[in-house]
Write a protein that holds these residues in place. Structure first.
Motif, PDB file in Angstrom:
ATOM      1  N   THR A 118      -3.539 -23.010  20.038  1.00  0.00           N
ATOM      2  CA  THR A 118      -3.141 -21.612  20.126  1.00  0.00           C
ATOM      3  C   THR A 118      -4.356 -20.745  20.405  1.00  0.00           C
ATOM      4  O   THR A 118      -5.346 -20.810  19.672  1.00  0.00           O
ATOM      5  N   PRO A 119      -4.326 -19.917  21.453  1.00  0.00           N
ATOM      6  CA  PRO A 119      -5.440 -18.983  21.682  1.00  0.00           C
ATOM      7  C   PRO A 119      -5.549 -18.000  20.517  1.00  0.00           C
ATOM      8  O   PRO A 119      -4.568 -17.347  20.161  1.00  0.00           O
ATOM      9  N   ILE A 120      -6.734 -17.913  19.929  1.00  0.00           N
ATOM     10  CA  ILE A 120      -6.926 -17.066  18.745  1.00  0.00           C
ATOM     11  C   ILE A 120      -8.190 -16.229  18.905  1.00  0.00           C
ATOM     12  O   ILE A 120      -9.238 -16.723  19.327  1.00  0.00           O
ATOM     13  N   LEU A 121      -8.065 -14.959  18.547  1.00  0.00           N
ATOM     14  CA  LEU A 121      -9.205 -14.037  18.481  1.00  0.00           C
ATOM     15  C   LEU A 121      -9.281 -13.486  17.064  1.00  0.00           C
ATOM     16  O   LEU A 121      -8.296 -12.959  16.541  1.00  0.00           O
ATOM     17  N   VAL A 122     -10.442 -13.612  16.438  1.00  0.00           N
ATOM     18  CA  VAL A 122     -10.699 -13.031  15.117  1.00  0.00           C
ATOM     19  C   VAL A 122     -11.736 -11.929  15.294  1.00  0.00           C
ATOM     20  O   VAL A 122     -12.744 -12.124  15.984  1.00  0.00           O
ATOM     21  N   HIS A 123     -11.487 -10.766  14.689  1.00  0.00           N
ATOM     22  CA  HIS A 123     -12.479  -9.699  14.740  1.00  0.00           C
ATOM     23  C   HIS A 123     -12.507  -8.984  13.394  1.00  0.00           C
ATOM     24  O   HIS A 123     -11.570  -9.098  12.592  1.00  0.00           O
ATOM     25  N   THR A 124     -13.587  -8.259  13.154  1.00  0.00           N
ATOM     26  CA  THR A 124     -13.833  -7.683  11.836  1.00  0.00           C
ATOM     27  C   THR A 124     -14.171  -6.203  11.944  1.00  0.00           C
ATOM     28  O   THR A 124     -14.327  -5.653  13.033  1.00  0.00           O
ATOM     29  N   ASP A 125     -14.318  -5.594  10.798  1.00  0.00           N
ATOM     30  CA  ASP A 125     -14.850  -4.235  10.720  1.00  0.00           C
ATOM     31  C   ASP A 125     -16.378  -4.320  10.764  1.00  0.00           C
ATOM     32  O   ASP A 125     -16.967  -5.419  10.762  1.00  0.00           O
TER      33      ASP A 125
END
Length: 307
Positions: A118-125
């Motif tokens: 599954t294509p996944i993007l994780v991003h944060t503050d």
């Protein structure tokens, strides 16, 4: 393996501090690919000094000619250096010591839930700081009133919710990256990919110090400040141009990824891209029907007035 991609251009002033923050990470299972965009300051000599000192970790590339902007330098890196996990890195920030570890943990949780295919993007503050690293705002999400957790195509198309320097994406997403003829910014494009083809996960951890120094490509703006509100009121042309660029980007995304989009996604992008061809009232009605509305009262008011 984790690959970190850094795009540089005339970044000598803060470059060493940023690279040192990467070398001080608690998670060291990464390589760093840096591509310079024909800098005219001391950037090149700084980069090659680090590459000579860390030959198995830091790799320097120089473009044959200037790309015309950081987004093109990043997109070039993104298509040429896929990996199990990829992170994007600006030249002038400072990564907090556990940035890679925290983001990787979030990514692995997502992959355990949805699978590595599954294509996944994780991003944060992140924390916004001045050029001397004094805190301006503890939270960019709160400062910009962005709702970074939004993960649907309508919200990502009209307003970017991904700050590239906080992002990690997996190989499944990396393999779908295609360079457009034009786009707003590379992380906006990446965010649209994630919500279309896989999952976008936001975590409120602050993982870096986002340096504001007057020469930032994008920069952070306080959307509740008096100056921001006045600027919106006094510059309708800029607002119309920005909205127009989102319509063009939607049309370009449809062109580039038509073979991978489902029927609902194609319909949304087609209708959103067609908004400029309608009259003002119809443009607003279509935006409402598509739920393609900007976040926040001031932004939405400006969208209503100048659409």
């Amino acid at each position: 393996m984790i690959t970190i991609l850094m795009a540089t251009y005339n970044g000598a002033r803060y470059l060493a501090e940023q690279i040192d923050s990467l070398l001080s990470q608690t998670e060291q299972g990464f390589v760093l690919h840096i591509q310079d965009d024909r800098s005219t300051d001391e950037t090149d000599s700084i980069l090659h000094a680090y590459a000579a000192k860390y030959p198995e970790k830091i790799f320097v590339h120089t473009r044959e000619q200037n790309s015309g902007g950081a987004k093109w330098n990043f997109l070039d890196l993104m298509v040429n250096f896929p990996d199990d996990y990829v992170m994007l890195c600006d030249q002038d920030d400072v990564w907090l010591p556990n940035k890679i570890a925290l983001t990787l943990q979030a990514m692995q949780r997502m992959e355990n839930e949805y699978g590595v295919e599954t294509p996944i993007l994780v991003h944060t503050d992140l924390t916004v700081v001045d050029e001397s690293l004094n805190t301006i705002s503890e939270s960019l999400n709160r400062m910009l009133d962005l709702r970074m957790e939004y993960g649907i195509l309508s919200s990502q198309t009209v307003q970017n919710t991904v700050t590239g320097c906080t992002a990690m994406y997996n190989r499944a997403l990396a393999q779908r990256i295609r360079i457009p003829r034009d786009c707003m910014v590379h992380d906006w494009w990446l965010g649209m990919m994630a919500v279309c083809f896989g999952k976008k996960e936001y975590t409120p951890d602050k993982t870096l110090l986002y340096r504001q120094h007057g020469a930032n490509s994008i920069g952070a703006k306080n959307v509740v400040s008096f100056s921001f509100i006045v600027n919106k009121i006094l510059h309708p042309k800029a607002i119309r141009e920005q909205l127009g660029a989102t319509y063009q980007q939607a049309g370009e995304f449809l062109r580039v990824y038509d073979d991978l989009l489902n029927t609902e996604q194609r319909q949304f992008l087609s209708e959103y891209a067609s908004i400029p061809s309608h009259g003002k009232i119809q443009r607003w009605l279509i935006s409402q029907r598509l739920s393609a509305l900007k976040r926040g009262f001031i932004r939405r008011l400006a969208q209503f007035l100048y659409i």
